[in-house]
Design an enzyme around this catalytic site. Structure first.
Site, PDB file in Angstrom:
ATOM      1  N   ASP A  38       0.403  -0.536  10.902  1.00  0.00           N
ATOM      2  CA  ASP A  38       1.068  -1.836  11.371  1.00  0.00           C
ATOM      3  C   ASP A  38       1.767  -1.694  12.615  1.00  0.00           C
ATOM      4  O   ASP A  38       3.137  -1.191  12.561  1.00  0.00           O
ATOM      5  CB  ASP A  38       1.734  -2.592  10.216  1.00  0.00           C
ATOM      6  CG  ASP A  38       0.759  -3.036   9.082  1.00  0.00           C
ATOM      7  OD1 ASP A  38      -0.169  -3.729   9.406  1.00  0.00           O
ATOM      8  OD2 ASP A  38       1.250  -2.855   7.898  1.00  0.00           O
ATOM      9  N   GLY A 153       5.233  -5.839   0.752  1.00  0.00           N
ATOM     10  CA  GLY A 153       5.613  -6.527  -0.744  1.00  0.00           C
ATOM     11  C   GLY A 153       5.797  -7.864  -0.709  1.00  0.00           C
ATOM     12  O   GLY A 153       6.265  -8.393  -1.868  1.00  0.00           O
ATOM     13  N   ASP A 183      -5.590  -8.748   3.945  1.00  0.00           N
ATOM     14  CA  ASP A 183      -4.390  -7.705   4.470  1.00  0.00           C
ATOM     15  C   ASP A 183      -2.979  -8.405   3.726  1.00  0.00           C
ATOM     16  O   ASP A 183      -2.836  -9.561   4.148  1.00  0.00           O
ATOM     17  CB  ASP A 183      -4.293  -7.424   5.823  1.00  0.00           C
ATOM     18  CG  ASP A 183      -2.983  -6.601   6.211  1.00  0.00           C
ATOM     19  OD1 ASP A 183      -2.555  -6.172   5.260  1.00  0.00           O
ATOM     20  OD2 ASP A 183      -2.800  -6.302   7.170  1.00  0.00           O
TER      21      ASP A 183
HETATM   22  C1  DX5 Z   1       1.864  -7.437   7.306  1.00  0.00           C
HETATM   23  C2  DX5 Z   1       1.176  -6.260   7.391  1.00  0.00           C
HETATM   24  C3  DX5 Z   1       0.506  -5.766   6.110  1.00  0.00           C
HETATM   25  C4  DX5 Z   1       1.224  -5.677   4.950  1.00  0.00           C
HETATM   26  C5  DX5 Z   1       0.826  -4.682   3.960  1.00  0.00           C
HETATM   27  O1  DX5 Z   1       2.910  -7.671   7.655  1.00  0.00           O
HETATM   28  O2  DX5 Z   1      -0.090  -6.489   8.244  1.00  0.00           O
HETATM   29  O3  DX5 Z   1      -0.406  -4.558   6.325  1.00  0.00           O
HETATM   30  O4  DX5 Z   1       2.568  -5.602   5.269  1.00  0.00           O
HETATM   31  O5  DX5 Z   1       1.798  -4.514   3.245  1.00  0.00           O
HETATM   32  P1  DX5 Z   1       1.827  -4.838   1.329  1.00  0.00           P
HETATM   33  O6  DX5 Z   1       0.443  -4.254   0.958  1.00  0.00           O
HETATM   34  O7  DX5 Z   1       2.938  -4.143   0.915  1.00  0.00           O
HETATM   35  O8  DX5 Z   1       1.508  -6.376   1.449  1.00  0.00           O
HETATM   36 ZN    ZN Z   2      -1.507  -4.929   8.346  1.00  0.00          ZN
END
Ligand code: DX5
Ligand code: ZN
Length: 239
Positions: A38, A153, A183
């Site tokens: 990310d 999260g 995602d």
């Molecule tokens: C959003 C991001 C994600 C997300 C993944 O900010 O693009 O990739 O945070 O994290 P989890 O699986 O914890 O939601």
């Molecule tokens: Zn992401």
């Protein structure tokens, strides 16, 4: 009849122990799971994370890097991200005044490089799915965010399931074959359910890198994704 393939898992790596990232990535590399990075610039979304140098370091371990660019005007970053060795590069529809041009440039960079690069376009939970319609022919993946970008999260937005279906319908009516991804907000508790929504790619970060047992979490997550009989999917390209 053969069972449909489970969705491909892409694991968000930013909640891994970054002081020992090479070791943390080992289970992903062993199982050919994508490493989702990310990239955030502190303006498109509130956090400031990592950029091409970290993409390059992860790609050098042999992991397939799925670079999710949550940055304003991502065109400026595309050459560095592609040359860093990303296997998947996703830009946001909301992040640029020139989405079509951005995808055209990404297409050119992908075609010029030595390795395959999948081109993605992402949409936030508040963006109409029609935002991706003009670039369907220039994308291999439409990434539907289930959370507003910024933090791991979070809970998945209630509109995610119907938005995944709406993107599928949009692509079908345009006669375009494209993968659809989800995602954000994927946990051990909801993964099998979300896999049943028909996505080709599922991104999960903090459920895998939760500070305890990433290898064990990874196999538990893959088991949950495999458990679900889902509607027909696009077969993800082998990167
Ligand atoms: C959003 C991001 C994600 C997300 C993944 O900010 O693009 O990739 O945070 O994290 P989890 O699986 O914890 O939601
Ligand atoms: Zn992401």
């Amino acid at each position: 009849m053969t069972a449909p393939a489970p969705p491909r898992l892409s694991v968000g790596v930013l909640t891994a122990d970054l002081t020992r990232l090479g070791a943390e990535l080992e289970p992903l590399r062993r199982l050919s799971v994508w490493a989702h990075v990310d990239v955030m610039d502190g303006t498109f979304c509130p956090q400031l994370t990592v950029g091409p140098a970290v993409v390059r370091a992860i790609a050098a371990t042999g992991a397939a890097v799925d670079a999710h660019l949550m940055v304003d005007e991502p065109r400026r970053m595309l050459p560095d991200i592609v040359s860093a060795g990303a296997s998947v590069v996703t830009v946001h529809a909301e992040s640029t005044r020139h989405l079509h041009r951005t995808l055209e440039e990404l297409t050119g960079l992908a075609a010029a490089g030595p390795a395959a690069v999948l081109r993605g376009v992402a949409i936030n939970p508040g963006t109409p799915v029609q935002a991706v319609e003009p670039v369907l022919e220039l994308a291999d993946l439409v990434l539907v965010l289930a959370v507003n970008p910024g933090w791991p999260g979070q809970q998945p937005a209630a509109n995610t399931r119907r938005r995944v279906r709406a993107v599928r319908e949009l692509a079908a009516s345009a006669g375009v074959t494209v993968m659809v991804g989800i995602d954000g907000g994927v946990t051990m508790a909801n993964a099998a359910d979300m896999a049943g929504w028909g996505a080709d790619v599922i991104v999960s970060g903090s459920a895998i890198y939760d500070g305890t047992d990433p290898a064990g979490n990874l196999s538990r997550m893959l088991e949950r994704l495999e458990r679900t009989a889902a509607p027909a999917r696009v077969t993800p390209a082998p990167v």
